[in-house]
Design a protein around this motif. Structure first.
Motif, short mmCIF file in Angstrom:
data_model
loop_
_atom_site.label_atom_id
_atom_site.label_comp_id
_atom_site.label_asym_id
_atom_site.label_seq_id
_atom_site.Cartn_x
_atom_site.Cartn_y
_atom_site.Cartn_z
N GLU A 172 1.09 -48.08 11.88
CA GLU A 172 2.06 -48.66 10.97
C GLU A 172 3.45 -48.11 11.27
N ASN A 173 4.37 -49.05 11.53
CA ASN A 173 5.80 -48.68 11.71
C ASN A 173 6.02 -47.55 12.71
N LEU A 174 5.34 -47.64 13.82
CA LEU A 174 5.46 -46.57 14.82
C LEU A 174 6.80 -46.64 15.53
N ALA A 175 7.36 -45.48 15.79
CA ALA A 175 8.60 -45.40 16.58
C ALA A 175 8.45 -44.26 17.57
N LYS A 176 8.96 -44.48 18.76
CA LYS A 176 8.90 -43.42 19.78
C LYS A 176 10.15 -43.48 20.65
N THR A 177 10.80 -42.37 20.78
CA THR A 177 11.98 -42.24 21.64
C THR A 177 11.76 -41.06 22.57
N TYR A 178 11.99 -41.26 23.85
CA TYR A 178 11.87 -40.15 24.80
C TYR A 178 13.26 -39.57 25.05
N THR A 179 13.33 -38.25 24.92
CA THR A 179 14.59 -37.57 25.21
C THR A 179 14.38 -36.72 26.45
N GLY A 180 14.94 -37.16 27.53
CA GLY A 180 14.81 -36.40 28.78
C GLY A 180 16.15 -35.87 29.21
N GLU A 181 16.38 -35.90 30.53
CA GLU A 181 17.64 -35.37 31.05
C GLU A 181 18.80 -36.33 30.76
N GLY A 182 18.51 -37.65 30.76
CA GLY A 182 19.56 -38.62 30.52
C GLY A 182 19.68 -38.96 29.04
N ALA A 183 20.16 -40.16 28.78
CA ALA A 183 20.31 -40.60 27.39
C ALA A 183 18.92 -40.86 26.80
N PRO A 184 18.76 -40.68 25.49
CA PRO A 184 17.46 -40.94 24.86
C PRO A 184 17.06 -42.41 25.05
N VAL A 185 15.75 -42.62 25.31
CA VAL A 185 15.25 -43.99 25.52
C VAL A 185 14.29 -44.32 24.37
N THR A 186 14.68 -45.29 23.57
CA THR A 186 13.80 -45.73 22.49
C THR A 186 12.81 -46.73 23.08
N VAL A 187 11.54 -46.39 23.03
CA VAL A 187 10.51 -47.27 23.62
C VAL A 187 10.20 -48.39 22.64
N PHE A 188 9.94 -48.03 21.42
CA PHE A 188 9.77 -49.04 20.37
C PHE A 188 10.02 -48.40 19.02
N SER A 189 10.22 -49.28 18.03
CA SER A 189 10.35 -48.78 16.65
C SER A 189 9.81 -49.85 15.72
N GLY A 190 9.29 -49.42 14.61
CA GLY A 190 8.73 -50.34 13.61
C GLY A 190 7.54 -51.12 14.12
N LEU A 191 6.77 -50.55 15.00
CA LEU A 191 5.64 -51.27 15.59
C LEU A 191 4.37 -51.05 14.77
N SER A 192 3.74 -52.15 14.39
CA SER A 192 2.48 -52.07 13.64
C SER A 192 1.40 -52.79 14.43
N PHE A 193 0.16 -52.28 14.30
CA PHE A 193 -0.89 -52.73 15.22
C PHE A 193 -2.22 -52.40 14.59
N GLU A 194 -3.15 -53.33 14.66
CA GLU A 194 -4.45 -53.06 14.06
C GLU A 194 -5.55 -53.69 14.93
#
Lengths: 389, 228
Positions: free
Chosen positions: B9-31
């Motif tokens: 429910e409402n999953l969000a994931k952002t990767y913060t590495g050496e460069g700018a943060p990369v938002t992979v997805f946000s608000g993702l729901s799945f069943e």
């Protein structure tokens, strides 16, 4: 075998096939082994010499000495002798008579040298003879069979007034090569000592020799209980306290100095395990995805450190002990015996010291693994498998 | 009504590495309901693998909540989460991720060994599973000595070692030629049916996806179910 142990051992075995990791692993093990071997040989060398000094301590020092807690002479020397004689294990007792004097040529022409004379109970010099140190013999330009004059600090009354008490003694033996002797030590018979000390009866202290010097502390407690207060009872260890402390200090300093090699080897172990953590990052991610705990990953690398530590330590012990035994048995390091009174450098391997070295080396290797092992435990599994695509 | 094996429910994931943060997805729901073979398709970079990692508990969402087989992995202490993963979730990665220092049998035995099973018993069970995936007699081979298809079959056997209720396969055929990919995908389907588990397969192969019970399509906008 636990999962963590089998993985760690496999990583170690497989490191030989990975050139860079294998090289560092070999350097880690070899470094530790060299450090351990160096430490074993260094301490064996030191122990070889120190054992001789300790044997001399036991041979030439009274095992028990009873002196008055206050005052210069024993108030009741007979009682002290009786108490000492009744202690089980006491071989013989003798009064200790000692004092300060000046030694000079028989005519008393040359400059007199200050000496400390004392009677000895074990193999005492014959009446009229003295045993002097090599340094004193050199300064007096004398040798065995020649006479010297010992002039006491005490005086006796004569028709012409007080005159110093003196004794002409013949040099029976020149003592060489003992760390226990001070240059001005002169051993004389009890009769000569009593004459110089102006003590025809009584004694400043009573000394005893034991069948087993290692039981001196127990015998001292027994003597203290029997005599009560007013006496000081010392063992041969206490009598040689400063020297024994110096020997222990010497050994500690050598241990700490040579142990630096092991600490440098430990840095190699840190590098080796850290490299394996980086190289095996993907594996760690897989283990976590299969249900391993972070603690489990930490144990893998601690086991790896322990394995490197065990191999390096055992190899080092084998080389160090083997080398020390060979150097001593086959007398591979000769010494000029006219200078040292020893024909070769002695090496003595003490099991307790070997155990301490092994524990130190193994503990250091294990401690070196802690940091990279904790880094492995902090690894995020998702990141590990994602980055290793 | 069947309870969901996966409820995100409402999953969000952002990767913060050496460069700018990369938002992979946000608000993702799945069943995904229990017992279903589901395929997830979508272009590269939309977060299909990340979604599997979040569902499998090997990564944490920045926001939202995941429930797997009725349990919230987020609420579990680390040790319990590891045990839950060991007992209930199997992973198959695109590049098989077998451990090269170990034989096929040892690789398959790892989940049992991690669970504390004695080595002999773990290897016996691993040998049985290898036989089931068509690799009888290959247990003593090192992982590197196997072909790509065989390596992936070993990886499937390893994922199934603890008889999990949920199998997460991240492009299991993505690194194989067409023939080997077909063999591996057929094997996955067979095992899914045999064991009655829930299986989520990330794939780029529309034909394989079409053979699944459910088909989810992921894009930058989110995830939606297509008719399978």
């Amino acid at each position: 075998m636990r999962f963590e142990t089998s993985v760690a051992l496999r990583y170690l075995a497989a490191s030989r096939r990975r050139a860079h990791v294998g090289l560092i692993a070999t350097i880690s093990v070899a470094g530790l082994a060299v450090g351990v071997a160096a430490l074993v040989v260094s301490l064996a060398l030191l122990s070889g010499f120190q054992d001789r000094i300790r044997r001399q301590m036991m041979d030439r020092t009274a095992h028990l000495r009873v002196s008055p807690a206050r005052g210069a002479r024993l108030a009741d020397p007979e009682r002290v002798r009786d108490v000492l004689s009744r202690v089980p294990g006491v071989l013989r007792t003798a009064p200790a008579i000692e004092g300060r004097a000046w030694a000079s040529d028989p005519e008393g022409v040359g400059t007199p040298l200050p000496v400390r004379f004392r009677s000895v109970s074990d193999a005492p010099p014959s009446a009229g003879e003295a045993r002097i140190t090599g340094a004193l013999a050199a300064r007096l330009h004398t040798g065995p069979g020649e006479e010297i004059r010992l002039t006491s600090a005490r005086t006796r009354l004569s028709p012409i007034g007080p005159i110093p008490v003196a004794a002409l003694v013949s040099v029976g033996e020149v003592m060489r090569g003992s760390a226990l002797d001070r240059p001005g030590d002169v051993q004389v018979s009890e009769a000569t000592a009593r004459l110089l000390a102006d003590a025809p009866t009584g004694a400043a202290a009573y000394e005893a020799r034991l069948a087993d010097p290692s039981s001196a502390e127990a015998a001292a407690r027994q003597v203290s209980r029997a005599l009560g207060s007013g006496y000081r009872v010392e063992t041969w260890r206490e009598l040689n306290g400063p020297l024994a402390f110096a020997l222990r200090l010497e050994k500690s300093v050598i241990f700490l100095t040579v142990a630096l090699v092991i600490l440098v080897a430990a840095l190699n172990i840190v590098a080796n395990i850290a490299l394996t953590v980086v190289e095996k990052k993907r594996d760690l991610g897989v283990f976590l995805s299969l249900g391993a705990t972070p603690g489990s990953l930490e144990r893998i690398y601690l086991t790896l450190g322990a394995a490197i530590g065990a191999i390096g330590t055992l190899a080092g012990l084998a080389v160090g002990v083997g080398l020390s035994v060979a150097l001593d048995r086959f007398r591979l390091v000769p010494l000029p015996s006219d200078v040292y009174l020893l024909s070769h450098v002695p090496f003595a391997v003490h099991p307790g010291e070997v155990a301490a070295i092994a524990a130190f080396a193994f503990g250091t290797a294990l401690a070196a693994a802690v940091l990279p092992a904790r880094a492995a435990a902090r690894l995020a599994p998702g990141e590990a498998v994602r980055l290793s695509r | 009504m069947t309870s969901p094996a996966i409820h995100a429910e409402n999953l969000a994931k952002t990767y913060t590495g050496e460069g700018a943060p990369v938002t992979v997805f946000s608000g993702l729901s799945f069943e995904v309901p229990e017992g279903v073979l589901a395929a997830v398709m979508g272009p590269s970079g939309v977060g299909k693998s990340t979604l599997l990692h979040l569902v499998g508990g090997i990564d944490r969402p920045d926001a939202g909540r995941v429930e797997v087989l009725g349990s919230s992995l987020e609420d579990m202490p680390s040790r319990e989460r590891a045990r839950f993963r060991n007992e209930n979730i199997g992973f198959v990665f695109q590049f098989h991720h077998l451990l090269p220092e170990f034989t096929a049998e040892e690789n398959v035995a790892f989940p049992h060994r991690i669970a504390g099973m004695p080595e002999r018993e773990a290897r016996r069970r691993a040998a049985e599973l290898l036989e089931r995936v068509g690799l009888a007699g290959r247990g003593d081979h090192g992982a590197r000595a196997l072909s790509g298809g065989e390596q992936q079959r070993v990886a499937i056997a390893r994922a199934l070692a603890r008889n999990p209720r949920l199998l997460l396969a991240d492009e299991p055929t993505g690194n194989l030629d067409a023939a080997a990919a077909a063999v591996v995908f057929d094997l996955l389907r067979e095992l899914h049916r045999e064991r009655g588990m829930t299986t989520v397969v990330v794939t780029h192969n529309p034909e394989a996806a079409a053979r699944c019970d459910r088909l989810f399509t992921m894009s930058r906008e989110g995830i939606s179910e297509s008719s399978g």
